[in-house]
Write a protein that holds these residues in place. Structure first.
Motif, short mmCIF file in Angstrom:
data_model
loop_
_atom_site.label_atom_id
_atom_site.label_comp_id
_atom_site.label_asym_id
_atom_site.label_seq_id
_atom_site.Cartn_x
_atom_site.Cartn_y
_atom_site.Cartn_z
N THR A 1 107.15 -53.45 14.17
CA THR A 1 107.26 -52.21 13.40
C THR A 1 107.31 -52.50 11.91
O THR A 1 106.66 -51.82 11.12
N SER A 2 108.05 -53.55 11.53
CA SER A 2 108.14 -53.86 10.09
C SER A 2 106.79 -54.37 9.57
O SER A 2 106.42 -54.12 8.43
N ARG A 3 106.02 -55.06 10.44
CA ARG A 3 104.68 -55.52 10.05
C ARG A 3 103.76 -54.31 9.81
O ARG A 3 103.02 -54.27 8.82
N GLU A 4 103.84 -53.32 10.70
CA GLU A 4 103.04 -52.09 10.52
C GLU A 4 103.39 -51.43 9.18
O GLU A 4 102.52 -51.05 8.41
N LEU A 5 104.69 -51.33 8.91
CA LEU A 5 105.16 -50.68 7.67
C LEU A 5 104.67 -51.44 6.43
O LEU A 5 104.21 -50.84 5.45
N ARG B 1 101.32 -40.11 7.31
CA ARG B 1 101.95 -39.76 8.59
C ARG B 1 102.31 -41.03 9.37
O ARG B 1 103.40 -41.13 9.94
N ALA B 2 101.39 -42.00 9.38
CA ALA B 2 101.64 -43.26 10.09
C ALA B 2 102.86 -43.96 9.49
O ALA B 2 103.74 -44.44 10.21
N TYR B 3 102.94 -43.97 8.17
CA TYR B 3 104.07 -44.63 7.48
C TYR B 3 105.39 -43.94 7.86
O TYR B 3 106.38 -44.59 8.20
N PHE B 4 105.36 -42.62 7.86
CA PHE B 4 106.55 -41.83 8.21
C PHE B 4 106.98 -42.12 9.65
O PHE B 4 108.16 -42.37 9.93
N LEU B 5 106.01 -42.14 10.59
CA LEU B 5 106.34 -42.36 12.01
C LEU B 5 106.93 -43.74 12.25
O LEU B 5 107.93 -43.88 12.94
N PHE B 6 106.32 -44.77 11.67
CA PHE B 6 106.84 -46.13 11.88
C PHE B 6 108.20 -46.31 11.20
O PHE B 6 109.03 -47.08 11.68
N LYS B 7 108.41 -45.58 10.12
CA LYS B 7 109.72 -45.62 9.45
C LYS B 7 110.78 -45.05 10.41
O LYS B 7 111.87 -45.60 10.55
N MET B 8 110.43 -43.95 11.08
CA MET B 8 111.36 -43.32 12.05
C MET B 8 111.61 -44.26 13.23
O MET B 8 112.74 -44.46 13.66
N ILE B 9 110.50 -44.82 13.76
CA ILE B 9 110.60 -45.68 14.95
C ILE B 9 111.44 -46.94 14.66
O ILE B 9 112.06 -47.50 15.55
N SER B 10 111.47 -47.36 13.39
CA SER B 10 112.21 -48.58 13.05
C SER B 10 113.72 -48.38 13.11
O SER B 10 114.48 -49.34 13.07
N LYS B 11 114.15 -47.12 13.23
CA LYS B 11 115.60 -46.85 13.29
C LYS B 11 115.99 -46.48 14.72
O LYS B 11 115.72 -45.37 15.19
N GLU B 12 116.63 -47.41 15.40
CA GLU B 12 116.95 -47.23 16.82
C GLU B 12 117.74 -45.96 17.13
O GLU B 12 117.40 -45.22 18.06
#
Length: 390
Positions: free
Chosen positions: A374-378, A24-35
């Protein structure tokens, strides 16, 4: 010199996350990375909540549960206990924003008092927290900052706001719990700073109870800190500061351009980083007068703080220095610091889903503007997923 690889340890960083929470965390940060997705998502969410569409369940199971502890403090307790087991403390943050009525401000102040009294007997909760606009209208703080004359009604409103500050600070003092007061927009911050300074003078005689926030993307904050330090020494009270980079940059720059004044924000990310680090050094040089809460998701600033502590022979567990990150973010910093024996907390927002959405939307927008984070989190989440598969 601290080895600059501590925060690469993903096994420690994500030790509390199940495989599904990791996904879920991976999915959310993936979404957040797209403005564009963030812009569309926040607009749709605001609309859906405003017209009472049944979306709370969806919000809860995704973004809310990742970034918030629950809808009530009771809801948060299992998280507080889990964090405590791995050496991480909690700051419960009643994140209800944008209210306008006296009754709502009183309710928020009462909630902070309740949480402070609750924390008194809970070693894992050494701090309480509130936002100035949780206790009074933005417009009244702005008017006082701009030194505009107040109507009789507004004077009464201001007195009530000050009384809420005092009531909460007194309870924190009586409970021996440190009280963090968040920073907000520059055009209302002077009024909030002055109020906070009065509380410090009154309640920080023996040790810092009341902590103000320095938003280090403002180029004037080191100068403000030095002047306040001088006043506090003269009057015989201690200071407490949470230092952060800041959360309102775009809004600050836009308003300055629109109204034709010099932006209060540092001219570049590099200048902000340098300002943050200078303020960090100044406080660590004056630790007998000023206690420090390092609120950062920046690895380099965290390593710098650790190096300075080591150079000055300051114990990792020295109670005058705390680190803090937001719940749902930068677990690689929080949990690795905790495992090393540093004082570290998670800021855990909570409150009714609808009331906490302005906070969550701001978080998403902020993450979008700090692309590197965000990319570091991913990268770290991906690394941990691979580690678990192996």
């Amino acid at each position: 010199m601290i080895a600059n690889s501590l925060f690469d340890n993903t096994e420690t960083a994500f030790r509390l996350k199940s495989d599904s929470e990791l996904e879920r965390a991976y999915f959310l940060f993936k979404m957040i990375s797209k403005e564009p997705l963030v812009k569309i998502g926040t607009a749709v969410t605001k609309f859906a909540l405003n017209v009472n569409l049944p979306v709370e369940g969806l919000i809860r199971s995704t973004v809310f549960d990742h970034f918030c502890g629950g809808v009530s403090e009771t809801d948060c307790m299992s998280t507080v206990d889990k964090l405590s087991d791995v050496g991480v403390c909690s700051v419960l943050d009643y994140s209800v924003e944008g209210k306008e009525e006296d009754a709502q401000f009183d309710a928020t102040a009462n909630k902070v008092i309740e949480l402070t009294q609750f924390a008194k007997n809970k070693k894992a909760m050494p701090f309480s927290v509130f936002k100035p606009t949780g206790f009074g209208r933005f417009k009244i703080l702005q008017k006082v900052t701009e030194k505009q004359p107040l109507t009789e009604e507004e004077k009464l409103e201001w007195e009530k706001l000050e009384a809420r500050y005092d009531r909460v600070a007194k309870v924190a003092h009586d409970c021996n719990i440190s009280l963090l007061i968040d920073g907000e927009e520059s055009w209302m911050q002077d009024a909030a700073d002055d109020l906070c300074e009065r509380m410090m003078e009154k309640y920080n005689k023996e040790r810092p109870i009341v902590f103000n926030t320095l938003q280090c993307y403002r180029w004037d904050r080191l100068d403000y800190l030095k002047k306040l330090h001088g006043r506090a020494k003269n009057k015989g009270y201690k200071l407490g500061f949470k230092i952060v980079r800041g959360a309102y940059m775009e809004k600050e720059n836009e308003r300055a351009a629109e109204k034709g004044y010099k932006s209060p924000i540092c001219e570049s990310k590099m200048a902000t980083d340098a300002n943050f680090n200078e303020i960090l050094k100044y406080i660590l040089d004056n630790l007998n007068d000023i206690e420090l809460f390092v609120g950062t998701h920046n690895e380099l600033s965290t390593y710098l703080a650790m190096d300075l502590m080591e150079a000055k022979n300051i114990s990792k567990s020295d109670n005058r220095i705390w680190f803090g990150q937001l719940f749902g973010m930068s677990d690689h910093i929080t949990f690795n610091l905790g495992a090393e024996g540093y004082n570290v907390t998670k800021y855990i927002p909570f409150g009714p889903v609808k009331d906490v959405m302005p906070y969550l939307i701001r978080r998403a927008e902020e993450n979008t503007s700090v692309a590197g984070q965000t990319s570091r989190e991913l990268t770290l989440l991906k690394k941990e997923k691979i580690r678990r598969k192996l």
